[in-house]
Design an enzyme around this catalytic site. Structure first.
Site, short mmCIF file in Angstrom:
data_model
loop_
_atom_site.label_atom_id
_atom_site.label_comp_id
_atom_site.label_asym_id
_atom_site.label_seq_id
_atom_site.Cartn_x
_atom_site.Cartn_y
_atom_site.Cartn_z
CD GLU A 19 -1.94 2.25 1.72
OE1 GLU A 19 -1.49 3.18 0.99
OE2 GLU A 19 -2.21 2.37 2.91
CB CYS A 33 -2.39 6.74 2.09
SG CYS A 33 -0.76 6.36 2.77
#
Length: 462
Positions: free
Chosen positions: A232, A266
């Protein structure tokens, strides 16, 4: 070689909290081998036993919420109210898998031929190495550890170097809950210890949340060693405001989404793509919402935005803003580091952002919003997709069928209509393009690091 040390600095005061003695490479390898030794006994336990222990983890978290929240705030500057919410979310993911892990891991029966019993079972792989970031220092770890351990794997955590107190506290959580020695281990190690761990035969998989550079390095080593990975790697999420959107609500939620965790997320809304018919109204309301945010000491309950996690990160963010302004963007709010003790950067709004500048092309990991004007729906979709990243996207419209149609055209791991992008234990989470691959959470997440074994049992004489 000298033993590594990790200096724990409070980013809101720039004071050294504590210095931690780290682990040398040999000690890190010892931890891997100890975890490997623990694997057989742990994986042989029934799923019910592992679920029961997980329920105990949730109880430990809830009993010590304030302690863990204060550790996060002290180490990386997160507003303490958000830190408490993070601990509560970690307890929630424990609740979810304590109830649903057995269901998600039960055999899938598949019909094939008469006289044959055929199914797919989900068996743990072994030692999973986790390389985790500082921005959500508890949640990012529990997001991996809870499903993977409950599936029967064992875990080694190599956390970010600026949150050693959080890393050790998480290990303590599992100890307090009664997990066997070696099932979850924290190592305080330098980056150069990662490759020897990945090359060790006992490590069967690795999960990383972090930068593209870190992901590329880990992915390269794991690929050479033929080991499963989940990556990720961040995002530059679009927040699309169409011409029929509720502008007031979009502005309110957009300001919150961009500035949660002091902008260091994020899945924060980073690129605001706004239809020209509502552009002026949205921008006015959005600026009002951003200017109303309270910036200050993150231990203060009323603070919305605390400090950035490190001085170099604040300086890098400001460099991206400065370069974007020099290229033609306008900072209508903020745009300069705050003149005060600590690594503070104000909530900032950039408009007239030209193509090719950092605010258009790069991920801005801090409280900086880039606002783009588009002429129609197709241009909005093109702008949303014009990024190397593909983690999440948020679409705003009064027509939910239209919103769902637009969501289907945006290249991202998750899309939300009239809601900010968020992770939820019940749903898979992950990205596409340079945001990485693989999924965490939900049914898909707990199965990521399992051997999907096909079993064919034929009746005798058939």
């Amino acid at each position: 070689m000298a033993r590594p040390e990790f200096e724990d600095i409070n980013p809101s005061t720039e004071e050294v909290i504590e210095t931690y003695e780290g682990h040398e490479t040999g000690e890190v390898i010892d931890a891997v081998e100890k975890a490997d030794d623990a694997f057989d006994g742990w994986s042989d336990r029934s799923i019910e036993e592992r679920e029961s222990l997980l329920a105990d983890v949730a109880e430990v978290l809830r009993d010590n919420t304030d302690e863990y929240a204060e550790t996060m705030t002290r180490e990386m500057g997160k507003p303490v109210s958000e830190a408490r919410s993070e601990v509560e979310k970690c307890a929630w993911v424990c609740d979810y898998y304590a109830e649903r892990a057995g269901e998600h891991l039960q055999d899938d029966r598949i019909g094939t031929e008469p006289g044959a019993r055929t199914y797919v079972s989900y068996e743990p792989l072994g030692v999973v190495l986790a390389i985790m970031p500082w921005n959500f220092p508890f949640w990012q770890v529990f997001r991996f550890a809870v499903p993977y351990l409950t599936a029967g794997n064992v875990g080694i955590l190599k956390h970010a170097s600026n949150v050693p107190g959080c890393a050790l506290a998480i290990e303590e959580v599992f100890d307090r809950a009664g997990y066997p020695d070696g099932v979850f281990t924290t190592v305080l190690a330098e980056t150069d210890a990662v490759e020897p761990m990945l090359e060790h035969d006992a490590v069967r998989a690795v999960t990383l949340t972090g930068s593209n550079r870190a992901g590329s390095a880990v992915g390269e080593t794991a690929g050479r060693e033929i080991k499963k990975t989940v990556l990720e790697l961040g995002g530059s999420d679009p927040f699309v405001v169409l011409d029929d959107a509720d502008v007031d609500e979009a502005a309110r939620v957009g300001a919150r989404s961009r500035n949660l965790n002091s902008g260091q997320s994020c899945i924060a809304a980073k690129r605001f793509v706004v239809h020209q018919d509502v552009y002026e109204g949205f921008l006015e309301r959005f600026v009002e919402e951003v200017e109303a945010l309270n910036v200050g000491d993150p231990t203060d309950e009323d603070v919305d935005v605390g400090s950035q996690a490190r001085g170099d990160l604040r300086d890098e963010l400001h460099g991206q803003v400065r370069d974007s302004v020099e290229a033609g963007a306008e900072a209508v709010v903020g745009g300069e580091p705050l003149d005060r003790e600590g690594y503070y950067y104000p909530p900032t709004v950039l408009t007239d952002v030209p193509d090719g500048c950092p605010a258009s092309e790069e991920e801005l990991f801090g409280p900086v919003a880039a606002v783009f004007r588009v002429s129609d729906e197709d241009e909005a979709i093109d702008r949303a997709n014009d990024s190397p990243y593909g983690l999440g996207a948020s679409i705003w419209t009064d027509d939910v069928e239209r919103g769902e149609r637009v969501a289907g055209r945006i290249k991202a791991g998750s899309t939300f209509v009239n809601e900010l992008v968020k992770s939820d234990p019940r749903l898979p989470f992950g990205g596409v393009k340079k945001s990485g691959y693989g999924r965490e959470l939900g049914r898909d997440g707990i199965r990521e690091f399992t051997n999907r074994k096909t079993v064919w049992v034929q009746e005798a004489g058939e």
